[in-house]
Design a protein around this motif. Structure first.
Motif, PDB file in Angstrom:
ATOM      1  N   VAL A  10      36.088  15.157  20.684  1.00 12.45           N
ATOM      2  CA  VAL A  10      37.497  15.484  20.510  1.00 12.45           C
ATOM      3  C   VAL A  10      37.821  15.387  19.027  1.00 12.45           C
ATOM      4  CG1 VAL A  10      39.868  14.885  21.116  1.00 12.45           C
ATOM      5  CG2 VAL A  10      38.041  14.601  22.803  1.00 12.45           C
ATOM      6  N   LYS A  11      38.230  16.508  18.443  1.00 11.67           N
ATOM      7  CA  LYS A  11      38.465  16.571  17.001  1.00 11.67           C
ATOM      8  C   LYS A  11      39.878  17.077  16.718  1.00 11.67           C
ATOM      9  CE  LYS A  11      33.580  17.797  16.389  1.00 11.67           C
ATOM     10  NZ  LYS A  11      32.639  18.857  15.914  1.00 11.67           N
ATOM     11  N   ASP A  12      40.313  16.854  15.494  1.00 11.93           N
ATOM     12  CA  ASP A  12      41.602  17.379  15.022  1.00 11.93           C
ATOM     13  C   ASP A  12      42.749  17.012  15.957  1.00 11.93           C
ATOM     14  OD1 ASP A  12      40.257  18.638  12.873  1.00 11.93           O
ATOM     15  OD2 ASP A  12      39.789  20.349  14.158  1.00 11.93           O
ATOM     16  N   TYR A  13      42.704  15.816  16.479  1.00 11.77           N
ATOM     17  CA  TYR A  13      43.775  15.370  17.377  1.00 11.77           C
ATOM     18  C   TYR A  13      44.960  14.840  16.578  1.00 11.77           C
ATOM     19  CZ  TYR A  13      40.977  11.109  16.581  1.00 11.77           C
ATOM     20  OH  TYR A  13      40.260  10.089  16.016  1.00 11.77           O
ATOM     21  N   LYS A  14      46.113  14.880  17.214  1.00 11.57           N
ATOM     22  CA  LYS A  14      47.329  14.401  16.584  1.00 11.57           C
ATOM     23  C   LYS A  14      47.789  13.116  17.265  1.00 11.57           C
ATOM     24  CE  LYS A  14      48.926  19.004  15.197  1.00 11.57           C
ATOM     25  NZ  LYS A  14      50.011  20.013  15.294  1.00 11.57           N
ATOM     26  N   ILE A  15      47.979  12.080  16.466  1.00 16.56           N
ATOM     27  CA  ILE A  15      48.438  10.803  16.978  1.00 16.56           C
ATOM     28  C   ILE A  15      49.554  10.277  16.091  1.00 16.56           C
ATOM     29  CG2 ILE A  15      46.226  10.229  18.048  1.00 16.56           C
ATOM     30  CD1 ILE A  15      45.571   8.491  15.672  1.00 16.56           C
ATOM     31  N   VAL A  16      50.296   9.315  16.597  1.00 17.72           N
ATOM     32  CA  VAL A  16      51.452   8.807  15.846  1.00 17.72           C
ATOM     33  C   VAL A  16      51.135   7.525  15.089  1.00 17.72           C
ATOM     34  CG1 VAL A  16      53.081   9.880  17.435  1.00 17.72           C
ATOM     35  CG2 VAL A  16      52.341   7.514  17.844  1.00 17.72           C
ATOM     36  N   GLN A  17      49.986   6.901  15.356  1.00 17.36           N
ATOM     37  CA  GLN A  17      49.663   5.607  14.765  1.00 17.36           C
ATOM     38  C   GLN A  17      48.514   5.712  13.783  1.00 17.36           C
ATOM     39  OE1 GLN A  17      48.759   6.561  17.785  1.00 17.36           O
ATOM     40  NE2 GLN A  17      46.856   5.625  18.454  1.00 17.36           N
ATOM     41  N   PRO A  18      48.451   4.816  12.795  1.00 13.99           N
ATOM     42  CA  PRO A  18      47.234   4.699  11.984  1.00 13.99           C
ATOM     43  C   PRO A  18      46.148   4.016  12.806  1.00 13.99           C
ATOM     44  CG  PRO A  18      48.782   2.984  11.390  1.00 13.99           C
ATOM     45  CD  PRO A  18      49.484   3.846  12.400  1.00 13.99           C
ATOM     46  N   VAL A  19      44.907   4.390  12.572  1.00 15.26           N
ATOM     47  CA  VAL A  19      43.779   3.802  13.305  1.00 15.26           C
ATOM     48  C   VAL A  19      43.020   2.852  12.388  1.00 15.26           C
ATOM     49  CG1 VAL A  19      41.576   4.285  14.439  1.00 15.26           C
ATOM     50  CG2 VAL A  19      43.575   5.721  14.923  1.00 15.26           C
ATOM     51  N   ASP A  20      42.900   1.615  12.821  1.00 15.45           N
ATOM     52  CA  ASP A  20      42.168   0.600  12.057  1.00 15.45           C
ATOM     53  C   ASP A  20      40.699   0.546  12.444  1.00 15.45           C
ATOM     54  OD1 ASP A  20      44.598  -0.351  10.807  1.00 15.45           O
ATOM     55  OD2 ASP A  20      45.081  -1.285  12.724  1.00 15.45           O
ATOM     56  N   GLY A  21      40.380   1.023  13.644  1.00 18.76           N
ATOM     57  CA  GLY A  21      39.012   0.963  14.126  1.00 18.76           C
ATOM     58  C   GLY A  21      38.094   1.931  13.410  1.00 18.76           C
ATOM     59  N   LYS A  22      36.810   1.656  13.525  1.00 19.63           N
ATOM     60  CA  LYS A  22      35.770   2.456  12.890  1.00 19.63           C
ATOM     61  C   LYS A  22      34.719   2.813  13.944  1.00 19.63           C
ATOM     62  CE  LYS A  22      32.395   2.129   9.086  1.00 19.63           C
ATOM     63  NZ  LYS A  22      31.863   1.235   8.025  1.00 19.63           N
ATOM     64  N   SER A  23      34.379   4.088  14.045  1.00 17.51           N
ATOM     65  CA  SER A  23      33.418   4.518  15.057  1.00 17.51           C
ATOM     66  C   SER A  23      32.086   3.792  14.898  1.00 17.51           C
ATOM     67  CB  SER A  23      33.184   6.029  14.964  1.00 17.51           C
ATOM     68  OG  SER A  23      32.145   6.425  15.845  1.00 17.51           O
ATOM     69  N   PHE A  24      31.546   3.335  16.035  1.00 14.14           N
ATOM     70  CA  PHE A  24      30.223   2.703  15.981  1.00 14.14           C
ATOM     71  C   PHE A  24      29.116   3.655  16.436  1.00 14.14           C
ATOM     72  CE2 PHE A  24      32.425   0.826  19.763  1.00 14.14           C
ATOM     73  CZ  PHE A  24      31.668   1.379  20.796  1.00 14.14           C
ATOM     74  N   VAL A  25      29.417   4.960  16.462  1.00 15.78           N
ATOM     75  CA  VAL A  25      28.367   5.933  16.760  1.00 15.78           C
ATOM     76  C   VAL A  25      27.201   5.829  15.773  1.00 15.78           C
ATOM     77  CG1 VAL A  25      27.823   8.407  16.831  1.00 15.78           C
ATOM     78  CG2 VAL A  25      29.820   7.532  18.041  1.00 15.78           C
ATOM     79  N   PRO A  26      27.449   5.643  14.461  1.00 20.83           N
ATOM     80  CA  PRO A  26      26.305   5.485  13.552  1.00 20.83           C
ATOM     81  C   PRO A  26      25.395   4.315  13.923  1.00 20.83           C
ATOM     82  CG  PRO A  26      28.288   5.952  12.295  1.00 20.83           C
ATOM     83  CD  PRO A  26      28.726   5.716  13.710  1.00 20.83           C
ATOM     84  N   ILE A  27      25.949   3.267  14.501  1.00 17.25           N
ATOM     85  CA  ILE A  27      25.124   2.139  14.931  1.00 17.25           C
ATOM     86  C   ILE A  27      24.315   2.533  16.155  1.00 17.25           C
ATOM     87  CG2 ILE A  27      25.131  -0.291  15.617  1.00 17.25           C
ATOM     88  CD1 ILE A  27      27.939  -0.495  14.363  1.00 17.25           C
ATOM     89  N   LEU A  28      24.944   3.273  17.075  1.00 19.68           N
ATOM     90  CA  LEU A  28      24.230   3.715  18.270  1.00 19.68           C
ATOM     91  C   LEU A  28      23.058   4.611  17.913  1.00 19.68           C
ATOM     92  CD1 LEU A  28      27.318   4.523  20.529  1.00 19.68           C
ATOM     93  CD2 LEU A  28      25.879   2.475  20.611  1.00 19.68           C
ATOM     94  N   GLU A  29      23.215   5.393  16.851  1.00 22.13           N
ATOM     95  CA  GLU A  29      22.142   6.278  16.414  1.00 22.13           C
ATOM     96  C   GLU A  29      21.079   5.556  15.605  1.00 22.13           C
ATOM     97  OE1 GLU A  29      24.831  10.379  16.072  1.00 22.13           O
ATOM     98  OE2 GLU A  29      24.571   9.082  14.314  1.00 22.13           O
ATOM     99  N   ASN A  30      21.453   4.400  15.035  1.00 20.33           N
ATOM    100  CA  ASN A  30      20.516   3.637  14.204  1.00 20.33           C
ATOM    101  C   ASN A  30      20.823   2.150  14.337  1.00 20.33           C
ATOM    102  OD1 ASN A  30      18.826   2.538  12.282  1.00 20.33           O
ATOM    103  ND2 ASN A  30      20.094   3.180  10.541  1.00 20.33           N
ATOM    104  N   PRO A  31      20.099   1.428  15.173  1.00 20.21           N
ATOM    105  CA  PRO A  31      20.394   0.011  15.394  1.00 20.21           C
ATOM    106  C   PRO A  31      20.232  -0.852  14.153  1.00 20.21           C
ATOM    107  CG  PRO A  31      18.326   0.619  16.454  1.00 20.21           C
ATOM    108  CD  PRO A  31      18.986   1.894  16.022  1.00 20.21           C
ATOM    109  N   GLU A  32      19.559  -0.330  13.136  1.00 14.26           N
ATOM    110  CA  GLU A  32      19.392  -1.090  11.894  1.00 14.26           C
ATOM    111  C   GLU A  32      20.587  -0.923  10.949  1.00 14.26           C
ATOM    112  OE1 GLU A  32      16.865  -3.149  11.617  1.00 14.26           O
ATOM    113  OE2 GLU A  32      16.240  -2.454  13.615  1.00 14.26           O
ATOM    114  N   TYR A  33      21.556  -0.122  11.345  1.00  8.42           N
ATOM    115  CA  TYR A  33      22.735   0.105  10.518  1.00  8.42           C
ATOM    116  C   TYR A  33      23.362  -1.231  10.111  1.00  8.42           C
ATOM    117  CZ  TYR A  33      27.485   1.694   9.290  1.00  8.42           C
ATOM    118  OH  TYR A  33      28.665   1.930   8.654  1.00  8.42           O
ATOM    119  N   SER A  34      23.748  -1.324   8.831  1.00  9.42           N
ATOM    120  CA  SER A  34      24.313  -2.581   8.341  1.00  9.42           C
ATOM    121  C   SER A  34      25.441  -2.306   7.358  1.00  9.42           C
ATOM    122  CB  SER A  34      23.233  -3.422   7.661  1.00  9.42           C
ATOM    123  OG  SER A  34      23.777  -4.613   7.130  1.00  9.42           O
TER     124      SER A  34
END
Length: 510
Positions: free
Chosen positions: A383-407
Motif C-alpha cells: 500500500v503506497k501513497d496513502y493519505k493519513i492525518v497523523q505523523p508516523v513515528d514507527g519505522k518499517s522492520f521489513v529491512p530486518i526481515l530481509e536481513n536478520p543481521e540488520y543493525s
C-alpha cells in the motif's frame, strides 16, 4: 448517456484492476496476546533456556519460530491501550497522549489518585478515526487503508482502543469489515461459556464479551470460541481469493486468571501454585489457538502466501495478587512486569513468518517497537501513497526481515507513563519514563528526578545502575527523551504541593 456508460465501465475496470492487484498480495495476520510476558513461553527469547521457559508449553510458538524470524528485542508499552492504539496509528504513545488504559465508559479517567502528583492531561477516551472527539487523538488506522486497497479486514477478540460512546470503540469504524467480540472492554468478565462470557442477566458488566451467543451455556472456553470464529471469518476471503487482514487479539492471558480445563490438570499435577497453574493453562490455550490457525491456513493451501506476526501488548502481569508467588518475579531475568518501564514491563515475545522473504529459524537482535507495525504492514501489503492525518513515528522492520543481521544502534525508543496505573507503586511503575539507544537505557523517576542508566547488553536484568560512572551518557539520553517529549507535547504530571510541572529529564540538576 454514453458518458455515463463510459464512466460506469471505467469504474468497473478500476474496481477489477484493484481486486486483481490485491489478489496477488499476501494475507496478513497479527496474532496479539494480552498481558503475555517475554518469559511466558517454552520458546526462549534469550541466549539460554530459563526455569520459566521450562514451566510453560507453547509448541505452536516454537513451530512459528522455526518457520520464521524471532525478535529478541521487541517492545510494546507498559500497559495495553497505548500499545494497541500505537499499533493502529503508528504513533508513539506519548505522541498520541494515550498513556494509560481507557475505561469502557466514556469520559472516565482511569488514573488512580495520588498524594504527591496531580494527574497529567492525557487522552483518556483513546483513539478516534474522526476528528473533534474530546480527549482522543485523531488518526487514520491502517486497517482502513488496507480495506481501501482491496483487503478483506477482520477483527477478532479484544479491541480496547477507545471508550464506549466514541467512534474508536467499534472496529467497524477502524477499518474492519468484520468484527467479532471487539469493543471498549479491556478484559473478559469470564472465559467460560457456562457463564456466557459474562453475559448473565442482572450480572453483566461492561467487560462482558459480545457476539458469541452461539457458545452460551456450553463448555467452550473463550480462547477456543474466538479461534473457531476467526477460522469461520477467513473462509469467505479465501474462497473468493481476496487477500485478508486478520487482527487476531486473544483476551488471554489477561485476568481473571481462570483455568482452561483442557490443559490445567498437568500443571496442578506438577505441583505448581494453583493460580500459576491456571495461568499456564491460559498460555497453552492461547498457543493452541495459534496452532489451529496455522493448521487451517495449511489445509486451505494459503499458508505460503500468509504473513503471521506474533506479539504481546505489554509485559507479563507481576503483581501479587492477582498472580501467585512472589511479586515481580514472573518475568525473570527481566525486572518487574506489566505497568513498568523496566524490561519486564515492555519487552515482548515477537515472531514473524513471511514465506519467501523471511528465512526460517532466523533470529534478529535489532530492537523494534510496536508503532513500527503500522508502516511495516502497509509495506507488506504494498500500500503506497496513502493519505493519513497523523505523523508516523514507527519505522518499517521489513529491512530486518530481509536481513536478520540488520543493525541500527542510533535509533531512539521512548516510553512515557505519567500516570498512576495502580494504587501502589512498584519498580518502574507510576510516573516513570525511559529511553533506549543502542545498548544504553535511561530510566527516569518523575517523583524524585532520579535517573538510572543500564547497559542492556551486559545487564538485561537492570541490576547495575551505571549513572555515576557515565554522566555524559546520562546527559545525552536525558536530552534525547526530553526533546521528544517536548516535540510531542506529551502529557506531564504536576506536583500538588507547588502546581509546577515535573521537570523533563534534562532539567534535573546533576
Amino acid at each position: 448517456m454514453y458518458k455515463q456508460i463510459r464512466l460506469g465501465l471505467a469504474a468497473i475496470i478500476v474496481f477489477f484492476s484493484l481486486m486483481t492487484r490485491a489478489s496477488e498480495r499476501p494475507n496478513i495476520i497479527v496474532f496479539l496476546v494480552d498481558d503475555m510476558g517475554w518469559q511466558d513461553t517454552s520458546e526462549p527469547f534469550w541466549k539460554e533456556l530459563t526455569p520459566l521457559n521450562k514451566r510453560y508449553r507453547t509448541p505452536s510458538m516454537s513451530r512459528l519460530a522455526s518457520e520464521g524470524m524471532k525478535f529478541t528485542n521487541a517492545y510494546a508499552c507498559p500497559v495495553c491501550t497505548p500499545t494497541r492504539t500505537s499499533l493502529m496509528s503508528g504513533m508513539n504513545a506519548a505522541h498520541e497522549g494515550i498513556t494509560n488504559w481507557t475505561s469502557p465508559l466514556k469520559d472516565r479517567n482511569t488514573d488512580n489518585s495520588d498524594e504527591q502528583m496531580a494527574g497529567a492531561s492525557w487522552n483518556f477516551n483513546g483513539l478516534s478515526p474522526v476528528p473533534g472527539i474530546e480527549k482522543t487523538i485523531h488518526a487514520t488506522p491502517f486497517p482502513e487503508l488496507l480495506k481501501e486497497a482491496g483487503y478483506f479486514t477482520i477483527h477478532v477478540g479484544k479491541a480496547h482502543w477507545a471508550s464506549q460512546g466514541t467512534p474508536g470503540a467499534s472496529p467497524h469504524h477502524m477499518g474492519f469489515m468484520v468484527n467479532i467480540s471487539g469493543h471498549a472492554g479491556g478484559h473478559p468478565q469470564s472465559y467460560l461459556g457456562e457463564d456466557n462470557y459474562g453475559n448473565i442477566p442482572g450480572k453483566a458488566q461492561p467487560q462482558a464479551v459480545p457476539d458469541l451467543e452461539e457458545y452460551f451455556g456450553t463448555d467452550t472456553f473463550l480462547t477456543e470460541a474466538l479461534t473457531l470464529e476467526a477460522i469461520r471469518a477467513m473462509e469467505a476471503p479465501i474462497r473468493n481469493k481476496q487477500p485478508f487482514f486478520l487482527n487476531m487479539c486473544q483476551y488471554a492471558v489477561h485476568t481473571p486468571i481462570m483455568a482452561d480445563k483442557r490443559f490445567v490438570q498437568k500443571y496442578y499435577d506438577a505441583g505448581l501454585d494453583p493460580i500459576e497453574a491456571r495461568y499456564a493453562s491460559l498460555i497453552e490455550g492461547m498457543d493452541k489457538s495459534l496452532g489451529d490457525i496455522m493448521d487451517y491456513l495449511e489445509k486451505m493451501d494459503v499458508d505460503r502466501n500468509t504473513i503471521i506476526i506474533f506479539m504481546s501488548d505489554n509485559g507479563g502481569l507481576s503483581l501479587t495478587p492477582p498472580r501467585g508467588g512472589e511479586p515481580f518475579t514472573h518475568n525473570l531475568p527481566l525486572k518487574a512486569g506489566k505497568g513498568s518501564v523496566y524490561e519486564g514491563g515492555i519487552r515482548e515475545p515477537m515472531i514473524v513468518k513471511w514465506p519467501g522473504v523471511v528465512q526460517p529459524k532466523t533470529v534478529a537482535s535489532q530492537y523494534v517497537i510496536v508503532e513500527d507495525f503500522f508502516p511495516t504492514i502497509l509495506q507488506m501489503a504494498e500500500v503506497k501513497d496513502y493519505k493519513i492525518v497523523q505523523p508516523v513515528d514507527g519505522k518499517s522492520f521489513v529491512p530486518i526481515l530481509e536481513n536478520p543481521e540488520y543493525s541500527d544502534t542510533t535509533r531512539v525508543l521512548v516510553w512515557h507513563s505519567p500516570n498512576k496505573w495502580t494504587r501502589n507503586d512498584g519498580p518502574g511503575i507510576n510516573y516513570f519514563s525511559a529511553v533506549r539507544q543502542g545498548k544504553w537505557k535511561l530510566v527516569y523517576n518523575m517523583r524524585n528526578g532520579k535517573r538510572e542508566l543500564y547497559n542492556l547488553d551486559a545487564d538485561i536484568g537492570e541490576l547495575n545502575d551505571l549513572s555515576l560512572q557515565h554522566p555524559a551518557k546520562v546527559k545525552e539520553l536525558s536530552a534525547l527523551i526530553s526533546d521528544r517529549l517536548r516535540e510531542w507535547n506529551a502529557p506531564m504530571p504536576a506536583f500538588k504541593s507547588t502546581g509546577m510541572r515535573v521537570p523533563y529529564p534534562d532539567e534535573v540538576s546533576e
